[in-house]
Design a protein around this motif. Structure first.
Motif, short mmCIF file in Angstrom:
data_model
loop_
_atom_site.label_atom_id
_atom_site.label_comp_id
_atom_site.label_asym_id
_atom_site.label_seq_id
_atom_site.Cartn_x
_atom_site.Cartn_y
_atom_site.Cartn_z
N THR A 113 1.41 -0.72 0.30
CA THR A 113 -0.02 0.35 -0.16
C THR A 113 0.90 0.98 0.19
N GLY A 114 0.13 2.16 -0.34
CA GLY A 114 0.42 3.84 -0.05
C GLY A 114 0.70 5.08 -1.17
N THR A 115 1.13 5.41 -1.88
CA THR A 115 0.09 7.13 -1.92
C THR A 115 0.98 7.46 -3.03
N VAL A 116 0.35 8.07 -4.38
CA VAL A 116 0.70 8.55 -5.20
C VAL A 116 0.45 10.16 -5.52
N GLN A 117 1.51 10.44 -5.48
CA GLN A 117 0.95 12.42 -5.93
C GLN A 117 1.87 12.57 -7.01
N SER A 118 0.03 12.83 -7.76
CA SER A 118 -0.14 13.83 -9.65
C SER A 118 0.29 15.11 -9.29
N ASP A 119 1.03 15.18 -10.43
CA ASP A 119 1.53 16.78 -10.60
C ASP A 119 0.42 17.56 -11.62
N PHE A 120 -0.83 16.44 -11.59
CA PHE A 120 -1.71 16.92 -12.24
C PHE A 120 -3.10 16.98 -10.91
N GLY A 121 -2.60 17.68 -9.47
CA GLY A 121 -2.75 17.96 -8.14
C GLY A 121 -3.49 17.03 -7.48
N TRP A 122 -3.74 15.61 -8.02
CA TRP A 122 -4.09 14.96 -7.30
C TRP A 122 -3.05 13.75 -6.41
N THR A 123 -4.18 13.05 -4.94
CA THR A 123 -3.20 12.60 -4.77
C THR A 123 -4.06 11.01 -4.29
N ALA A 124 -3.83 10.15 -4.44
CA ALA A 124 -4.40 8.52 -4.29
C ALA A 124 -3.54 7.68 -3.82
N PRO A 125 -4.57 6.95 -2.88
CA PRO A 125 -3.96 5.49 -2.12
C PRO A 125 -3.82 4.60 -3.40
N ILE A 126 -2.31 3.59 -3.83
CA ILE A 126 -2.25 2.71 -4.79
C ILE A 126 -1.63 1.46 -3.62
N TYR A 127 -2.66 0.70 -4.34
CA TYR A 127 -2.20 -0.60 -3.37
C TYR A 127 -2.17 -1.57 -4.28
N GLN A 128 -1.14 -2.82 -4.01
CA GLN A 128 -0.96 -4.41 -5.30
C GLN A 128 -1.76 -5.01 -4.07
N ARG A 129 -2.41 -6.03 -5.19
CA ARG A 129 -3.17 -7.35 -5.24
C ARG A 129 -2.23 -8.57 -6.03
N SER A 130 -2.13 -9.10 -5.98
CA SER A 130 -1.60 -10.21 -6.57
C SER A 130 -0.43 -9.92 -7.58
N GLY A 131 0.41 -8.69 -8.05
CA GLY A 131 1.39 -8.25 -8.81
C GLY A 131 0.44 -7.32 -9.41
N VAL A 132 -0.88 -7.36 -8.98
CA VAL A 132 -0.70 -5.99 -10.00
C VAL A 132 -1.59 -5.42 -9.15
N TRP A 133 -0.75 -3.14 -10.13
CA TRP A 133 -1.36 -2.45 -8.95
C TRP A 133 -2.75 -1.80 -8.96
N TYR A 134 -2.91 -0.77 -8.22
CA TYR A 134 -4.22 -0.53 -8.51
C TYR A 134 -3.89 1.18 -8.03
N VAL A 135 -4.38 2.12 -8.47
CA VAL A 135 -4.83 3.81 -7.85
C VAL A 135 -6.16 3.87 -8.46
N LYS A 136 -7.07 4.57 -7.90
CA LYS A 136 -8.26 5.20 -7.79
C LYS A 136 -8.19 6.50 -7.36
N HIS A 137 -9.14 7.00 -8.25
CA HIS A 137 -9.68 8.50 -7.69
C HIS A 137 -10.72 8.88 -8.56
N THR A 138 -10.94 9.95 -8.05
CA THR A 138 -12.10 11.10 -8.49
C THR A 138 -11.92 11.57 -8.47
N VAL A 139 -12.34 12.35 -10.41
CA VAL A 139 -12.06 12.64 -10.84
C VAL A 139 -13.18 13.82 -11.09
N GLU A 140 -13.70 15.31 -10.78
CA GLU A 140 -14.38 16.15 -10.25
C GLU A 140 -14.46 16.88 -11.89
#
Length: 168
Positions: free
Chosen positions: A74-101
């Motif tokens: 688990t962890g955090t992603v900070q994008s230069d597009f101005g959003w921060t979101a959690p990151i997590y890995q399950r069975s070798g696959v990474w996932y990042v999810k965030h809301t786009v207003e």
């Protein structure tokens, strides 16, 4: 009733401790950390399963992860597009999810949000095999709007090929 000598009980307990693998709280080789270039390829985008040319997007991500086991991070992603979101890995696959207003523009001038989900894993340059040592991760960028947005009971989604390449 069978009595086991105390010394034998202690010996069995000590042996069990030796046989139990050590649990590492965090191993930097298991996670992904650093600065990455994130690219969503709009040339191959699909909107509701039909090809639909979109602008390609390129951003810089700063990723920080901690892992309790290989494949469980688990962890955090900070994008230069101005959003921060959690990151997590399950069975070798990474996932990042965030809301786009304001993702879906509605005919009445209002907007609806979208949920952007990045799914990716390390691959060989040929893209055929899973490669844990690769600095390039590939997958997809899917943004989904809710069913019922703008008065239409059909969800909108856009799917694009995605690549994450380590810069430093």
């Amino acid at each position: 009733m069978l009595r086991v000598p105390a010394i034998m009980t202690i010996g069995v307990a000590a042996l069990a401790c030796l046989a139990t693998p050590a649990v590492h709280a965090d191993n930097p080789d298991w996670g992904i950390n650093g600065t990455f270039t994130a690219t969503s390829n709009g040339e191959w985008a699909r909107k509701n399963d039909a090809f639909f040319d979109q602008a390609s997007l390129r951003s810089t991500w700063t990723v920080s992860t901690q892992c309790s086991y290989p494949g469980e991070c688990t962890g955090t992603v900070q994008s230069d597009f101005g959003w921060t979101a959690p990151i997590y890995q399950r069975s070798g696959v990474w996932y990042v999810k965030h809301t786009v207003e304001n993702w879906i523009p509605c005919p009445d001038g209002s907007t609806a949000p979208g949920l952007q989900t990045f799914r990716f894993k390390p691959m060989t340059p040929e893209g055929a095999n899973f490669d844990m040592s690769s600095n390039v991760l590939v997958g997809e960028d899917v943004t989904t709007g809710p069913s019922g947005a703008c008065g239409v009971s059909k969800p909108v989604y856009i799917n694009m090929p995605f690549k994450l390449a380590k810069v430093s």
